[in-house]
Design an enzyme around this catalytic site. Structure first.
Site, PDB file in Angstrom:
ATOM      1  N   LYS A  78       0.863  -1.192   0.000  1.00 20.57           N
ATOM      2  CA  LYS A  78       0.000   0.000   0.000  1.00 20.57           C
ATOM      3  C   LYS A  78       0.892   1.233   0.000  1.00 20.57           C
ATOM      4  CE  LYS A  78      -3.924   1.995   2.585  1.00 20.57           C
ATOM      5  NZ  LYS A  78      -4.808   1.890   3.766  1.00 20.57           N
ATOM      6  N   SER A 155      -9.862   2.289   2.576  1.00 19.98           N
ATOM      7  CA  SER A 155      -8.899   2.942   1.713  1.00 19.98           C
ATOM      8  C   SER A 155      -7.910   1.983   1.029  1.00 19.98           C
ATOM      9  CB  SER A 155      -8.098   3.956   2.519  1.00 19.98           C
ATOM     10  OG  SER A 155      -7.300   3.321   3.492  1.00 19.98           O
ATOM     11  N   SER A 179     -10.280   0.132   6.932  1.00 22.46           N
ATOM     12  CA  SER A 179      -9.618   0.147   5.622  1.00 22.46           C
ATOM     13  C   SER A 179      -8.942  -1.143   5.188  1.00 22.46           C
ATOM     14  CB  SER A 179      -8.580   1.261   5.574  1.00 22.46           C
ATOM     15  OG  SER A 179      -9.213   2.457   5.221  1.00 22.46           O
TER      16      SER A 179
HETATM   17  N1  GLN Z   1     -13.344   4.709   5.700  1.00 21.14           N
HETATM   18  C1  GLN Z   1     -12.826   5.228   6.915  1.00 21.14           C
HETATM   19  C2  GLN Z   1     -12.448   6.673   6.734  1.00 21.14           C
HETATM   20  O1  GLN Z   1     -12.711   7.214   5.736  1.00 21.14           O
HETATM   21  C3  GLN Z   1     -11.679   4.410   7.396  1.00 21.14           C
HETATM   22  C4  GLN Z   1     -10.442   4.625   6.626  1.00 21.14           C
HETATM   23  C5  GLN Z   1      -9.297   3.824   7.150  1.00 21.14           C
HETATM   24  O2  GLN Z   1      -9.465   2.866   7.894  1.00 21.14           O
HETATM   25  N2  GLN Z   1      -8.093   4.257   6.797  1.00 21.14           N
HETATM   26  O3  GLN Z   1     -11.888   7.272   7.592  1.00 21.14           O
END
Ligand code: GLN
Length: 485
Positions: A78, A155, A179
């Protein structure tokens, strides 16, 4: 020979050890598959030279019998993990051409175990999002039903799409509010967010430091177990990493779950929960019951506050963590007539809309006059959410819930501009775990009527990933979910 990119890590390691194919064969097969799948936009940087060099190195280790735990296994990383001498952007314009001078501890652990780096994977800018649409490099496409152009989740959407499409053996992810788990669910792959402190955050570009945790996204439960063992461990460079021995997660797979108590929280079955999702949840419960587990109805009464307080606490930490991007030390700089103007120009041009929204929310909730009303109150509720879990774990050993309320949705479907809440609602089942610091896994349980993957989530006690792995192995065996081939 069958297409070796379809193999799991465990199968690839066998093939490498038995000389069915070499580390270079395996890496080349993945590099070819990456090229054939560029339309998915899963990778934001491919590193074929580095990969082939590492593969050659791996071959030497096999030849001399000094092969390590992940020798020759090609991984996608990532693009939130700093990789030494390899461009790292967090998929933000503000980190244009940033080349780190050091390696994140988690990726260092993987490479020290012989893993091969295929490239850097797409994500929502600074990991803020649930669809990978917030990336500066454009959205990643879910490899399921490509023609429909669905999101892979986020994400870590580049990671989940790449694993599902077999363009890496497995990938790293990070999970601040879901995420790892939500994209794994959307792409029909398996991912675990470890206990906060299990993996070092050193060199992982910070989003919300009290919630962020790296973990693996892989083709199955066993591969997650293999990877987590390698990624985890105490690190003096991260004061929140915990000095605890990392268990052999593979060793618990296949163990009986007879008598294990499975908690089913009432609050995760809100009115209007997607019927298919509810149906698979019931199936999962039944599978575990059949395997000898005891099903316990539990309550996590503060669940309804989790999402609202997550969207106070996470942005608060964002406003602080992202203050460092000022155009002075690295990344983008847009000049101005004064220092202040340079800051403003750089940050205006460098950050995307969602990141700006979070910086503004965070600055607001931390400002004098609002701190007590929002931030302090949110922290207090965070403790209540953690207490809910502590109470629940007196009655049960692991908790089973859906991972997401729905299957993957089409790109552009949930406009962040019109109504961010629709997008944020993706995280209802995942954020509590981060607020409480607990480990949780998502694994695929089946397909919806229109053929898209759905996932179930297993939540464990702090530092008890083993019970999650053991239970997940039972579900995986019963579900017989078929990965994309
Ligand atoms: N979807 C969540 C957010 O927008 C979690 C994102 C994540 O875990 N990095 O914050």
């Amino acid at each position: 020979m069958t297409d070796i990119t379809k193999l799991t890590i465990a199968e690839s390691l066998d093939g490498l050890k038995n000389k069915q194919f070499s580390a270079t064969d395996l890496t080349k097969a993945y590099l070819q598959a990456m090229e054939d799948n560029r339309s998915l936009n899963a990778y934001v940087l491919e590193t074929p030279e580095m990969a082939l060099k590492q593969a050659t190195e791996a071959e030497k280790h096999y030849a001399s019998g000094t092969n390590r735990a992940l020798e020759g296994i090609p991984l996608g990383i990532k693009d939130l993990f700093c990789t030494k001498d390899v461009r790292t952007t967090a998929c933000s314009h503000i980190l244009d051409n940033f080349i780190p001078q050091y390696e994140s501890t988690v990726t260092a652990n993987l490479f020290n175990d012989g893993a091969v780096c295929l490239g850097k994977l797409n994500l929502d800018e600074f990991a803020m999002g649930s669809s990978t649409e917030n990336s500066f490099f454009g959205p990643t496409i879910n490899p399921w039903q490509r023609e429909r152009k669905l999101v892979p989740g986020g994400s870590s959407g580049g990671s989940s799409a790449a694993v599902a499409a077999n363009i890496c053996a497995a990938a790293t992810g990070t999970d601040t509010g879901g995420s790892i788990r939500q994209p794994a669910a959307f792409c029909g792959v398996t991912g675990i967010k470890p206990t906060y402190g299990r993996c070092s955050r050193y060199g992982v570009i910070a989003f919300a430091s009290s919630l962020d945790q790296p973990g693996p996204i892989a083709k199955d439960v066993k591969d997650c177990a293999i990877l987590l063992k390698s990624m985890a461990g105490y690190d003096v460079k991260d004061a929140t990493s915990i000095n605890k021995e990392v268990p052999d997660f593979v060793a618990v797979l296949g163990q009986s779950i007879k008598g294990l108590r499975i908690g089913v929280p009432a609050e995760y079955r809100p009115q209007g929960l997607n019927e298919e999702m509810a149906g698979y949840w019931d199936k999962g419960i039944e599978m575990l019951r059949q395997a000898g587990a005891e099903i316990v109805n539990i309550s996590l009464p503060h669940t309804k506050y989790a999402l609202p307080i997550y969207y106070i606490i996470a942005p608060a930490e964002v406003s602080s963590n992202l203050a460092r991007y000022d155009g002075v030390r690295y990344g983008l700089r847009v000049d101005g007539n004064s220092l202040d103007e340079m800051y403003i120009n750089t940050r205006s041009a460098g950050f995307g809309k969602e990141v700006k929204r979070r910086i503004m929310i965070g600055t607001y909730v931390l400002s004098a006059g609002y701190y007590d009303a929002y931030y302090r109150k949110a922290q207090k509720i965070r403790r209540l959410i953690r207490n809910d879990f502590l109470e629940a774990f007196k009655q049960c050993d692991v908790i089973l819930t859906p991972t997401t309320p729905t299957v993957a949705f089409p790109i552009g479907d949930k406009s962040m501009l019109e109504n961010p809440i629709n997008m944020w609602l993706n995280d209802v089942f995942t954020v509590s775990v981060n607020l409480a610091g607990l480990p949780a896994m998502s694994l695929p349980i089946g397909l919806s009527a229109d053929g898209l993957p759905l996932g179930l989530q297993l939540i464990g006690r702090a530092f008890d990933e083993e019970t999650i792995f053991k239970t997940a192995a039972v579900l995986e065996k019963e579900a017989k979910f078929e990965r994309l081939k």
